[in-house]
Design a protein around this motif. Structure first.
Motif, PDB file in Angstrom:
ATOM      1  N   VAL A 148       0.862  -1.178   0.000  1.00  0.00           N
ATOM      2  CA  VAL A 148       0.000   0.000   0.000  1.00  0.00           C
ATOM      3  C   VAL A 148       0.897   1.226   0.000  1.00  0.00           C
ATOM      4  CG1 VAL A 148      -1.819   1.252   1.201  1.00  0.00           C
ATOM      5  CG2 VAL A 148      -1.760  -1.239   1.295  1.00  0.00           C
ATOM      6  N   ILE A 149       0.772   2.070  -1.034  1.00  0.00           N
ATOM      7  CA  ILE A 149       1.567   3.295  -1.128  1.00  0.00           C
ATOM      8  C   ILE A 149       0.647   4.478  -0.862  1.00  0.00           C
ATOM      9  CG2 ILE A 149       3.024   4.741  -2.573  1.00  0.00           C
ATOM     10  CD1 ILE A 149       2.595   1.135  -3.559  1.00  0.00           C
ATOM     11  N   VAL A 150       0.973   5.244   0.162  1.00  0.00           N
ATOM     12  CA  VAL A 150       0.168   6.397   0.563  1.00  0.00           C
ATOM     13  C   VAL A 150       0.969   7.664   0.257  1.00  0.00           C
ATOM     14  CG1 VAL A 150      -1.059   7.532   2.442  1.00  0.00           C
ATOM     15  CG2 VAL A 150      -0.869   5.036   2.416  1.00  0.00           C
ATOM     16  N   THR A 151       0.350   8.588  -0.474  1.00  0.00           N
ATOM     17  CA  THR A 151       1.011   9.850  -0.829  1.00  0.00           C
ATOM     18  C   THR A 151       0.329  11.000  -0.103  1.00  0.00           C
ATOM     19  OG1 THR A 151       1.589   8.990  -3.015  1.00  0.00           O
ATOM     20  CG2 THR A 151       1.672  11.377  -2.739  1.00  0.00           C
ATOM     21  N   ALA A 152       1.146  11.939   0.397  1.00  0.00           N
ATOM     22  CA  ALA A 152       0.613  13.085   1.150  1.00  0.00           C
ATOM     23  C   ALA A 152       1.316  14.361   0.710  1.00  0.00           C
ATOM     24  CB  ALA A 152       0.796  12.876   2.648  1.00  0.00           C
ATOM     25  N   LYS A 153       0.590  15.472   0.862  1.00  0.00           N
ATOM     26  CA  LYS A 153       1.121  16.785   0.479  1.00  0.00           C
ATOM     27  C   LYS A 153       0.906  17.776   1.620  1.00  0.00           C
ATOM     28  CE  LYS A 153       0.978  20.239  -3.233  1.00  0.00           C
ATOM     29  NZ  LYS A 153       0.417  20.570  -4.568  1.00  0.00           N
ATOM     30  N   ASP A 154       1.883  18.660   1.814  1.00  0.00           N
ATOM     31  CA  ASP A 154       1.779  19.725   2.814  1.00  0.00           C
ATOM     32  C   ASP A 154       2.084  21.033   2.105  1.00  0.00           C
ATOM     33  OD1 ASP A 154       1.312  20.767   5.327  1.00  0.00           O
ATOM     34  OD2 ASP A 154       3.375  20.549   6.012  1.00  0.00           O
ATOM     35  N   GLU A 155       1.063  21.848   1.920  1.00  0.00           N
ATOM     36  CA  GLU A 155       1.215  23.081   1.145  1.00  0.00           C
ATOM     37  C   GLU A 155       2.283  23.998   1.750  1.00  0.00           C
ATOM     38  OE1 GLU A 155      -0.034  23.807  -1.669  1.00  0.00           O
ATOM     39  OE2 GLU A 155      -1.693  22.400  -1.916  1.00  0.00           O
TER      40      GLU A 155
END
Length: 308
Positions: free
Chosen positions: A144-151
């Motif tokens: 399971v690959i989880v991608t996240a972003k922090d502006e």
């Protein structure tokens, strides 16, 4: 009397204590003291303290002075990731070297932007992985690959965490957790990272839900995020716990055998005994079966015939 003061003042940062890189999720007030000394203890006194986002005193603003505490302050009320430069100037015009205070004010929560499911590298070559609106089907270990972003301005990521419920042998729901710390996160692009988790076939077969949360260094968390399979079999992110797709091996019978036929070059070679519900044959025969899928069936992986 003429007093000579050729010594520049000195600045001491009171807050934040870690001025090398202070991270906050809210507004902060930077506080410091300024002293003017010289070798003969004769000082002209502090005239003003200045601060700027640039290492250029001509762009500086005057800090606030609290006479009761004898401290100077300025507020950081916007999102910011960078350095402030602070100077003290005495009444003889001596200016201190710039004191640098590195500050990150990150007011935005990170966001889970993508779920991906892939066959694990240690799985068998003929592993099946299918995406269905009522569940995700696999017969092996799954990455399971989880991608996240922090502006921006970002405080960077501390971790990405997943949790999932597994039904044990006594039909109880047991929660399991896994964390990918910052050192193991994979940079995708600026302010965006991903984490890979391997879930065993045994756990995957008993899972009823999967949730991911990203945490940044300011202490802010993303919303609880869940994978959802759309009608076109695309996996998207949902932040609604009631609008997610279960993650599990399909164990229910989702297909039916409609008809079985036995064929031979000579029909007399096949005899059927009603009493025992058994077919007898004295020569080579051909067996055929008609199978039908129910709605959203994961697809046929194999059909086997067993001799009793």
């Amino acid at each position: 009397t003429v007093l000579k003061d050729a010594t520049a003042p000195e600045i001491t940062v009171n807050y934040p204590e870690n001025s090398d890189k202070f991270i906050s999720q809210d507004d902060i007030t930077v506080e410091f003291t300024a002293e003017d000394k010289n070798n003969d203890d004769l000082a002209s006194g502090i005239m003003q303290v200045l601060y700027s986002e640039k290492n250029d005193i001509s762009t500086a603003k005057t800090a606030n002075y609290d006479a009761q505490k004898n401290t100077y302050t300025f507020d950081v009320t916007k999102e910011f990731n960078g350095s402030y430069y602070v100077w003290a100037k005495d009444n003889c015009g001596n200016v201190s070297n710039a004191t640098i205070i590195k500050v990150v004010v990150d007011k935005a929560n990170p966001e889970i932007t993508k779920f991906e499911f892939d066959k694990s590298s240690d799985s068998v070559a003929d592993q099946v992985l299918r995406f269905l609106t009522f569940g995700i089907f696999s017969n092996g270990n799954v990455d399971v690959i989880v991608t996240a972003k922090d502006e921006a301005p970002s405080s960077d990521f501390k971790s990405i965490n997943i949790s999932y419920a597994v039904i044990d042998d006594e039909d109880n729901s047991v929660e399991k957790n896994a964390t990918c710390e910052a050192s193991n996160l994979i940079s995708v692009e600026e302010n965006t990272v991903s984490a890979k988790f391997t879930i065993t076939e045994e756990d995957f077969s008993k899972m009823t839900a999967l949730k991911a949360v990203a945490v940044d260094n300011s202490g802010r968390n993303s919303k609880d995020s869940y994978p959802k399979v759309t009608e076109d079999k695309t996996v998207v992110v949902s932040t609604d716990a009631d609008d997610k797709t279960d993650i599990q091996i399909i164990t229910k019978l989702m297909a039916t055998i409609d008809d079985i036929k036995l064929e031979s070059n000579n029909e007399n070679n096949i005899k059927y005994d009603n009493a025992t519900d058994v077919y007898f044959a004295n020569d080579e025969i051909k067996l055929s079966a008609s199978l039908s899928e129910k709605d959203d069936h994961p697809g046929f992986y194999s059909v086997s015939v067993e001799a009793l």
